[in-house]
Enzyme design. Structure first.
Site, PDB file in Angstrom:
ATOM      1  N   ASP A   1       0.855  -1.183   0.000  1.00  0.00           N
ATOM      2  CA  ASP A   1       0.000   0.000   0.000  1.00  0.00           C
ATOM      3  C   ASP A   1       0.895   1.238   0.000  1.00  0.00           C
ATOM      4  O   ASP A   1       2.096   1.143  -0.179  1.00  0.00           O
ATOM      5  CB  ASP A   1      -0.944  -0.008   1.216  1.00  0.00           C
ATOM      6  CG  ASP A   1      -0.171  -0.172   2.521  1.00  0.00           C
ATOM      7  OD1 ASP A   1       1.083  -0.096   2.513  1.00  0.00           O
ATOM      8  OD2 ASP A   1      -0.816  -0.378   3.560  1.00  0.00           O
ATOM      9  N   ASP A   2       0.304   2.395   0.203  1.00  0.00           N
ATOM     10  CA  ASP A   2       1.096   3.622   0.121  1.00  0.00           C
ATOM     11  C   ASP A   2       1.723   3.975   1.464  1.00  0.00           C
ATOM     12  O   ASP A   2       1.559   5.080   1.979  1.00  0.00           O
ATOM     13  CB  ASP A   2       0.221   4.762  -0.405  1.00  0.00           C
ATOM     14  CG  ASP A   2      -0.170   4.502  -1.850  1.00  0.00           C
ATOM     15  OD1 ASP A   2       0.669   3.949  -2.589  1.00  0.00           O
ATOM     16  OD2 ASP A   2      -1.302   4.824  -2.229  1.00  0.00           O
TER      17      ASP A   2
END
Ligand code: WTA
Length: 670
Positions: free
Chosen positions: A540-541
């Site tokens: 994910d970020d």
């Protein structure tokens, strides 16, 4: 989430290379051989009630739990997500860490060998002394009205008073929220506003390596920022370390008191509050892929059992003979579970080190190991790489003969760093426990055990007892056998987070909505033919810089808070020491021109909003960002440009304006 190339695994891993547990380690181990591990693991999965009852029985409970030991729903389709362990039970984790051990005759045992930032600055704190310290702090907290369920925030250096303050909260049922001393005033203000404490505990200031850290002044600034936003802080308790006049803080009459005035005179006994197993124990803020950091909430009973059991089995900790040292700060989850709680619950002796591994020189860790005869040493890959870069002589000039086990946590350890740690630091005789876990999981999840697990460099190996990992494909199908995909967990374990403080919907959305019925970790992983798990990094970020979790969204929102910045996109690039470093693409307002001054201003804005450790290494001027037609930034493309791999962009057919790519390549390094 589909960006599987976000991982930061580096170096070459050999899936067949194995290091067997040395005989001397196996002989004394709680879990012997892979068969010993498998037998216990299978029981922990097939009969969790009996397995976890047995673990919990090693601790003291004011009231026992009812059956079943765990009640839960992880599937959002079946109603709210909930997890409870040891329902109906009552206990107190501070009592278990201190009074229980003292009653067992360990009062005079050293709890902490505290080693200050500067050589020669040291203190020893026994279990009895620690209990007195905890009780005095608890009595102070009570005297200013702190009750069960109230929040207390700590923003301190790593002195014995920090774990003591955490235990003092636990003793009276208050909920601690420790904020790492590297966060900025603004970041501290956000956390104070979110958790609404009545009291903040801090230190005047201290030295970190050669640098003074003005903790009290930062608290003052944080409270000033949150004035008018409705903060609840009425009292600031300050431990004097550096003279306040040297570090710029101010004592505000009616609000601020010194340790000497307020704590030293308190009675050194304080009754414990018996807390329900599911009573909140602490909040710890951590970064996710969106929005502001969230308060990960852990509760009492399950966390206590998880912390104790993992510390015992994963470090094979024998409290009467081991000297344990975890280098983490209490501001991170590792410092909660593997400094404050796990080792003290076991009655262990540990080193608490305030400084940094390279001060005054790169041999500091090994000189501390020799000084206290440390047997178990637990640190992060970023520290290992930094020390490796300084050369072997800093290590080999110290004996390190006392070491028997090593540990690693915080990010994937690249096989090269693993080998150096194993051969040079551990003299090829100390197994390395590469422990994969998260703030949310509270305790180790995938990890070797010293006397049981053949090791592979760079691999976190096998699940801890009671943990059932699965590898999922993008559609959420469980993959079988050797595979690569996303790491999720199938059933609750005792030390699992229970909610996001004040935002249960966010909890459900973040961890349980991607794959129904599973806890989703945010990490990618590979499972090999031996069933070993290789963590490949976040999908994910979320960035991992020197083992610190930072959300891309946080850095981006800090950058756009600068008046010249209209848009920013942040990606990670591989970094030899830090694992990842932050690379920021910045689009300026019309009328603003790129300049060195502006570059520095943007970086210092991030330092100010989050903290120095979140500062971007690179600002890349970007007249435009690669976006899909629906306006979504294509970070995958940015990562390739940052890594100078624009020849491997992959499918860019969804780009709204493909010319942006060349424009960015041309501006690289400008
Ligand atoms: C990463 C730290 C590979 C992972 C305890 C995870 C690791 C995040 C390891 C959690 C490891 C931690 N091998 N990756 N041994 N340990 N990670 O919440 O990406 O600060 O999701 O907890 O660090 O970071 P956190």
């Amino acid at each position: 989430m589909s960006d599987m190339d976000a991982g930061n695994s580096s170096g070459h891993a050999d899936e067949d290379e194995k290091f067997l547990p040395p005989d001397s380690i196996v002989e004394m181990a709680y879990v012997q051989g892979l068969s010993g591990y498998k037998e216990l693991y299978e029981r922990s999965i097939s009969d969790p009630d009996s397995f976890w009852s047995e673990q919990a029985d090693a601790l003291a409970w004011h009231k026992k739990w009812s059956s079943p030991i765990c009640k839960y729903n992880l599937n959002v389709d079946n109603g709210p997500v909930h997890i409870s362990w040891f329902d109906g039970a009552e206990t107190n984790i501070a009592w278990n860490a201190l009074d229980r051990n003292i009653e067992a005759g360990l009062g005079d045992r050293t709890a902490f060998y505290w080693e200050g930032n500067d050589e020669g600055v040291e203190r020893t704190v026994t279990y009895s002394e620690l209990k007195s310290m905890v009780c005095r702090i608890a009595n102070y907290l009570k005297s200013v009205g702190v009750k069960r369920g109230d929040d207390v925030t700590m923003y301190m250096s790593l002195v014995p008073e920090l774990p003591a303050a955490m235990l003092a909260c636990a003793r009276i049922g208050a909920v601690h929220s420790v904020v790492f001393g590297g966060f900025s005033a603004e970041a501290l203000a956000d956390r104070i506003l979110d958790s609404t404490p009545n009291v903040v505990i801090t230190t005047s200031g201290t030295m970190r390596g050669p640098k003074p850290i003005p903790l009290k002044a930062i608290v003052d600034e944080a409270l000033q920022i949150s004035d008018g936003k409705g903060h609840t802080v009425q009292h600031v308790l300050m431990l004097e370390q550096l003279p306040l006049s040297d570090v710029g803080g101010v004592m505000k009459a009616g609000r601020d008191v010194t340790w000497r005035e307020a704590v030293d005179s308190q009675p050194d006994d304080c009754p414990v509050e018996w807390m329900p197993a599911e009573a909140p124990l602490f909040k710890l803020y951590t970064s996710g892929s969106t929005g502001k950091p969230k308060g990960v909430l852990h509760t009492t009973g399950g966390y206590m059992v998880g912390a104790m059991a993992t510390t015992k089995f994963v470090f094979d900790l024998h409290p009467a003979s081991d000297v344990y040292w975890c280098t983490a700060d209490c501001g991170w989850i590792t410092g909660h579970t593997y400094v404050t709680y796990g080792p003290l619950l076991l009655g262990a002796t540990q080193v608490l080190f305030e400084g940094v591994p390279t001060w005054p020189d790169a041999g500091r860790c090994w000189s501390i190991v020799d000084k206290y005869k440390v047997t178990i040493f637990y640190t992060a890959p970023t520290a290992i790489r930094a020390l490796h870069a300084k050369g072997d002589a800093w290590v080999t000039r110290h004996s390190r003969a006392s070491l028997r086990l090593l540990g690693s946590v915080g990010e994937p350890i690249n096989p090269e760093a693993w080998r150096w740690y194993h051969e040079v630091v551990g003299g090829s005789r100390c197994p390395i426990m590469d422990t994969w876990w998260q703030t949310e999981t509270g305790a180790h999840m995938i990890t070797p055990m010293p006397g049981a697990t053949p090791l592979k460099p760079g691999c976190a190996t096998l699940p801890f007892f009671g943990v059932e990992p699965v590898v999922l494909d993008e559609q959420g199908n469980e993959l079988q056998g050797p595979c690569q995909g996303m790491l999720a967990v199938k059933r609750p374990w005792p030390s699992m987070m229970r909610t996001v403080a004040g935002d249960h919907k966010r909890f459900e959305h973040t961890y349980f909505s991607a794959f129904q019925g599973y806890y989703f970790t945010g990490d990618g992983c590979r499972r090999d033919a031996d069933g070993y798990y290789w963590i490949t990094g976040r999908v994910d970020d979320v960035l991992n810089v020197s083992g610190h979790r930072i959300g891309t969204a946080e850095v981006e929102s800090a950058l756009v808070s600068h008046p010249a910045c209209v848009e920013a996109a942040v990606v990670a690039v591989e970094h030899a020491i830090k694992g990842q470093s932050i690379y920021a693409f910045v689009t300026l307002m019309t009328g603003s021109e790129p300049s060195e001054t502006l570059r520095k201003e943007l970086i210092s804005t991030v330092r100010k909003v989050i903290g120095p450790f979140a500062a971007p290494d690179v600002i890349h001027w970007a007249p435009g960002l690669p976006k899909t037609r629906s306006g979504k930034i294509m970070r995958r493309v940015l990562r390739k440009i940052a890594a100078k791999e624009e020849d491997q962009l992959g499918d860019v057919s969804t780009l709204a304006d493909p010319s942006v790519v060349q424009q960015l390549v041309d501006l690289r390094g400008k």
